[in-house]
Design an enzyme around this catalytic site. Structure first.
Site: not given
Length: 151
Positions: A82, A85, A54, A52
Site C-alpha cells: 500500500c 508500506c 511490511e 502491516h
C-alpha cells in the site's frame, strides 16, 4: 536460498495471519541468505492501522541489524504494498522488492499508482507477480470464507 524459498516463508506468515483472522499478508526482509525481519498483518489484533506485514518486517530487520538503512536487503511480500508500506520501503532503502499478488484497490508499486516512479531519492528494483497464483489464492480463500461466515 532463492526467491522461491523466501516467498514461501512470506506465504507461511500470511497463513498464520489468516488463522488469526487477519487479512493474509506476510513479508520477510532478507540480507544475503538470512531472514532478518518477519511480519504479518496484525491490524485487527493490535487495533492499529500501522500493523502491516511490511512494517513489522522492516522494524524487526532494523532492530536486528542496528540501523534504519536496509540498502543491502531484499523484501518479499505476498501482496503489493500500500502507499504507507511503499513509503517505508523507500525510506528504509530496501534494495529489491519482490511481491506476489497485485492490489487493485491500494497497490502503490504499479496497480493504483507507482510511487517508485516519483522523484524520490531511492528506487528499489521491483519484481511483481512472483508466485502470483499462490499469493492471490490465499487472499481469495480468506475473503470467500469471511463472506460465507457473514451469511
Amino acid at each position: 536460498m532463492n526467491d522461491l524459498y523466501f516467498m514461501n516463508e512470506a506465504l507461511n506468515l500470511a497463513r498464520q495471519a489468516a488463522e488469526e483472522g487477519e487479512v493474509p499478508v506476510g513479508a520477510v526482509v532478507v540480507l544475503g541468505d538470512e531472514i532478518v525481519g518477519r511480519g504479518r498483518n496484525r491490524r485487527e489484533k493490535n487495533k492499529n492501522a500501522l500493523a502491516h506485514a511490511e512494517l513489522e518486517a522492516i522494524n524487526e530487520a532494523c532492530e536486528k541489524l542496528g540501523g534504519w538503512r536496509l540498502w543491502q536487503c531484499d523484501m518479499y511480500v505476498t501482496l503489493e504494498p500500500c502507499p504507507m508500506c511503499t513509503g517505508a520501503i523507500i525510506n528504509s532503502r530496501i534494495k529489491r522488492l519482490v511481491y506476489g499478488a497485485s492490489d487493485y484497490k491500494a497497490g502503490s508499486c504499479s496497480s493504483v499508482v507507482n510511487l517508485f516512479d516519483l522523484p524520490y531519492n531511492h528506487k528499489p528494483e521491483t519484481v511483481s507477480g512472483f508466485m502470483q497464483e499462490e499469493c492471490s489464492q490465499i487472499l481469495t480463500d480468506f475473503f470467500k470464507e469471511l463472506r460465507s461466515r457473514k451469511k
